[in-house]
Design a protein around this motif. Sequence first.
Motif, PDB file in Angstrom:
ATOM      1  N   SER A  87       0.415  83.328 -95.346  1.00  0.00           N
ATOM      2  CA  SER A  87       0.062  83.758 -93.986  1.00  0.00           C
ATOM      3  C   SER A  87       0.585  82.765 -92.957  1.00  0.00           C
ATOM      4  O   SER A  87       0.899  81.609 -93.279  1.00  0.00           O
ATOM      5  N   LYS A  88       0.670  83.230 -91.738  1.00  0.00           N
ATOM      6  CA  LYS A  88       1.084  82.394 -90.613  1.00  0.00           C
ATOM      7  C   LYS A  88      -0.148  81.732 -90.031  1.00  0.00           C
ATOM      8  O   LYS A  88      -1.195  82.364 -89.887  1.00  0.00           O
ATOM      9  N   THR A  89      -0.050  80.449 -89.711  1.00  0.00           N
ATOM     10  CA  THR A  89      -1.163  79.697 -89.144  1.00  0.00           C
ATOM     11  C   THR A  89      -0.789  79.170 -87.763  1.00  0.00           C
ATOM     12  O   THR A  89       0.348  79.365 -87.301  1.00  0.00           O
ATOM     13  N   ALA A  90      -1.726  78.479 -87.135  1.00  0.00           N
ATOM     14  CA  ALA A  90      -1.465  77.950 -85.797  1.00  0.00           C
ATOM     15  C   ALA A  90      -0.371  76.885 -85.811  1.00  0.00           C
ATOM     16  O   ALA A  90       0.324  76.675 -84.815  1.00  0.00           O
ATOM     17  N   THR A  91      -0.199  76.202 -86.948  1.00  0.00           N
ATOM     18  CA  THR A  91       0.780  75.109 -87.025  1.00  0.00           C
ATOM     19  C   THR A  91       1.976  75.415 -87.913  1.00  0.00           C
ATOM     20  O   THR A  91       2.852  74.563 -88.075  1.00  0.00           O
ATOM     21  N   TYR A 141       2.726  77.710 -91.653  1.00  0.00           N
ATOM     22  CA  TYR A 141       2.356  78.680 -92.675  1.00  0.00           C
ATOM     23  C   TYR A 141       1.337  78.070 -93.627  1.00  0.00           C
ATOM     24  O   TYR A 141       1.228  76.843 -93.756  1.00  0.00           O
TER      25      TYR A 141
END
Length: 285
Positions: free
Chosen positions: A82-86, A88
């Motif tokens: 998943s893609k995160t704020a910083t 993956y």
Amino acid sequence: MRFILASLALAAAATAAHAQPLQLPGAQPFNAPGTQQAAPSQPGAPAAPKPPSMPAIRIAGEDAIIGKVLHRQGNHGEAVFSKTATGYGLKLNLDGFQSTNLVDPCAVSFGDAPVPVTPLGRPAGVPRYKLEASICPIVFDVLDGAFLVVEPTEPCIVQAAQCRIDPRGLWGPDARVVAGQAKEIEKARGSAERAVREGYRTLTAKSDAIEQRVIAREQAGFSAERETICREFQREGQFGFCGARITEARAASLRARLGLNTEPKPAAKPKPRPKPAPLPLAPTQ
């Protein structure tokens, strides 16, 4: 006296005439003293070598696995990239066996939240990441709808759970998802096979005799290596999902070794739809 002067003038003119080479109409001008002129290209001279080109193959980026539920060998454990704020992250659960007897099953969760992954570039032509988990650091390559674990080379022992887990191999969708992609998988496998053959051929042509022998051994061993990775993938004999992805990965690796770009092409922007013409007003009574 006049005869002597006339003779001298005629001699000087003859000397000057001999000093200037004859130049025919339409001929190239002579170089001035001390200058150089490139030789004209000869008819039939070999043209400059063209850069190698390979059949088109599917080289995926991170978008190919974001949000998809993947399983080791298609039916073990669970992973979601998943893609995160910083950047993956990877949410990962692995099943295994008790390290004391290797008979009783056990399971290890890497947490409820995605564990951050560190990008390692594209050393094999596809995106590579490292899962930053102390219990079992994992390095994997992103493929089309799957990822291939390249490290560790041995199973991990999670001491806190006394559980032996093995993340190695290909992580992909289960058989129900793969069954709906059968035609696409077969087509992709054929393109990847041709790209691998062409990649080895081009790499061999650019290598010396010693390197050519190494490349020949590598090429001969690829089929056995692919069989080792894919033989336990769920319903592999029926759909060939693992073999197609491993072959695409090898083709991408050969392109990287040849210095060719393996970045996926950006998705084409959708063309704006034309606005519908306004309806004509109804005539007033």
